[in-house]
Write a protein that holds these residues in place. Structure first.
Motif, short mmCIF file in Angstrom:
data_model
loop_
_atom_site.label_atom_id
_atom_site.label_comp_id
_atom_site.label_asym_id
_atom_site.label_seq_id
_atom_site.Cartn_x
_atom_site.Cartn_y
_atom_site.Cartn_z
N PRO A 64 0.85 -1.06 0.11
CA PRO A 64 0.01 0.02 0.08
C PRO A 64 0.80 1.07 -0.12
CG PRO A 64 -0.05 -0.98 2.01
CD PRO A 64 0.52 -2.04 1.19
N PRO A 65 0.49 2.19 -0.50
CA PRO A 65 1.11 3.55 -0.48
C PRO A 65 1.24 4.16 0.92
CG PRO A 65 -1.13 3.95 -1.41
CD PRO A 65 -0.82 2.45 -1.33
N VAL A 66 2.48 4.58 1.12
CA VAL A 66 2.73 5.09 2.53
C VAL A 66 2.08 6.48 2.90
CG1 VAL A 66 4.55 5.87 4.28
CG2 VAL A 66 4.65 3.83 2.71
N HIS A 67 1.47 6.76 3.96
CA HIS A 67 0.86 8.14 4.28
C HIS A 67 -0.03 8.52 3.40
CE1 HIS A 67 1.60 12.29 6.04
NE2 HIS A 67 0.97 11.41 6.85
N ALA A 68 -0.86 7.77 2.89
CA ALA A 68 -1.90 8.01 2.22
C ALA A 68 -3.30 8.14 2.92
CB ALA A 68 -2.13 6.98 0.80
N VAL A 255 -6.36 3.04 13.11
CA VAL A 255 -7.71 3.14 13.26
C VAL A 255 -8.09 3.33 14.77
CG1 VAL A 255 -10.13 2.34 12.95
CG2 VAL A 255 -8.31 1.47 11.50
N GLU A 256 -8.57 4.81 14.91
CA GLU A 256 -8.90 5.15 16.57
C GLU A 256 -10.29 4.97 16.42
OE1 GLU A 256 -6.50 5.74 18.73
OE2 GLU A 256 -5.03 5.50 17.40
N TYR A 257 -10.55 5.21 17.74
CA TYR A 257 -12.09 4.98 17.78
C TYR A 257 -12.42 6.17 19.04
CZ TYR A 257 -11.96 0.44 15.67
OH TYR A 257 -11.66 -0.42 14.75
N THR A 258 -11.64 6.83 19.48
CA THR A 258 -12.15 8.11 20.11
C THR A 258 -11.53 9.39 19.57
OG1 THR A 258 -10.02 7.79 21.65
CG2 THR A 258 -12.21 6.70 22.19
N GLY A 270 1.28 11.64 12.93
CA GLY A 270 0.39 12.19 11.94
C GLY A 270 1.08 12.57 10.52
N ASP A 271 2.50 12.99 10.72
CA ASP A 271 3.32 13.29 9.51
C ASP A 271 4.01 12.08 9.06
OD1 ASP A 271 4.98 12.75 11.78
OD2 ASP A 271 6.25 14.46 11.03
N ARG A 272 3.53 10.83 9.75
CA ARG A 272 4.55 9.65 9.11
C ARG A 272 3.42 8.37 8.61
NH1 ARG A 272 9.35 7.78 12.83
NH2 ARG A 272 9.55 6.67 10.85
N ILE A 273 2.46 8.45 9.29
CA ILE A 273 1.53 7.15 9.05
C ILE A 273 0.19 7.59 8.50
CG2 ILE A 273 2.94 5.62 10.40
CD1 ILE A 273 0.60 5.87 12.60
N SER A 274 -0.63 6.67 8.14
CA SER A 274 -2.21 7.04 8.03
C SER A 274 -2.97 6.81 9.01
CB SER A 274 -2.40 6.06 6.72
OG SER A 274 -1.70 6.32 5.31
N ILE A 275 -3.84 7.56 9.32
CA ILE A 275 -4.67 7.52 10.55
C ILE A 275 -6.12 7.95 10.17
CG2 ILE A 275 -5.09 8.48 12.72
CD1 ILE A 275 -2.07 9.41 12.87
#
Length: 295
Positions: A64-68, A255-258, A270-275
């Protein structure tokens, strides 16, 4: 429709264990094929080298593309929001057209109420013969304590991988890698890693990338097991994102839930991974309770 497997509590990070599966075990194990031929257990006699489930080289799968832009749709599919180029969906759904799609499979546990779909001896049982359940989600744990049982469970899971590949998914997300922590000490981290390595072989055989789902304590072994990227639930909430990044670099999809978890993940990583933040039931857009936010 699967229920998202969010854990109410996390265990302290453990020292990663060494993968105990021998090369001989993995060489003998063979995945089933799309034409329906059966897979022997890992203890069966070896077939020819062309029949063995040897993981393909990394170049044979598309990562998968990184930080997309990322969306988590395992509770029901809907058109991806603007800016999304990676989606995870249940294996019963179809991939999102034109974007990278991950295929969700419950690989280490049984969907609630589906015990009858499995051979009785493949359901993990305690000393009294009672089935061991995940207490949070009422899901029976699968017995992956021996090579023979691991091979049989992997054969069934690989049938879902076949469906994922035939539909055009790019990757698989086998859930509940951490189920050994809920096994009443009947399963070990080594059992989980050995079984996961079989799933790696099956996914790579079909040119599907494969994600580590949760189990951050096992992330340091990701190269030995053969995993390609990580899907983490609540790594911001539990300050685990950095541990996944140490193992997978930017190939982490959280994946966050709160709102608190989203804020922590975005401010720290947030500047490195998809959230993405989703509602706990991961309902489709337009449904009551639908939530989706990003950094």
């Amino acid at each position: 429709m699967p229920i998202p497997h969010v854990r109410a509590a996390r265990l302290p990070v453990r020292i990663a264990v060494a993968l105990t599966a021998s090369a001989a075990v993995l060489a003998v194990f063979s995945c089933s094929t799309t034409d329906g031929t059966s897979t022997p257990s890992a203890s069966s006699p070896a077939k020819s080298s062309s029949d063995r489930a040897t993981p393909k080289a990394p170049s044979a799968v598309t990562l998968p593309p990184v930080h997309a832009g990322f969306d988590y749709q395992i509770g029901g599919s809907y058109p991806p929001p603007a800016g999304v180029s990676i989606v995870s969906r249940d294996h019963g759904d179809s991939p999102a057209p034109g974007i990278y799609t991950i295929c969700y499979v419950n690989a280490f546990q049984v969907q609630s109420g589906a015990e009858q779909e499995w051979d009785a001896d493949l359901l993990l049982r305690d000393a009294n013969g009672d089935i061991v359940y995940d207490p949070n989600w009422n899901e029976a744990l699968l017995d992956i304590s021996t090579d023979a049982k691991r091979g049989r469970v992997a054969q069934k899971v690989n049938g879902w991988f076949n469906e994922c590949a035939a539909k055009g998914f790019n990757a698989v997300e086998p859930d509940n890698y951490d189920s050994y922590t809920r096994s009443e000490d009947l399963l070990s981290a080594a059992d989980a890693e050995t079984f996961e390595s079989m799933l790696v072989a099956c996914s790579h055989q079909q040119n599907l990338a494969i994600a580590q789902k949760n189990a951050v304590e096992l992330a340091p072994d990701r190269q030995r097991v053969g995993l390609d990227f990580a899907v983490a639930e609540q790594c911001g909430q539990y300050s685990e994102c950095g541990l996944y990044i140490d193992a997978f670099g930017g190939s982490v999809f959280d994946v966050e839930y709160t709102a608190r978890g989203l804020a922590a993940a975005c401010s720290g990583w947030g500047d490195r991974i998809s959230i993405v933040q989703r509602d706990l039931d991961v309902v489709p857009a337009g449904s009551p309770g639908y939530v989706r936010h990003t950094c």
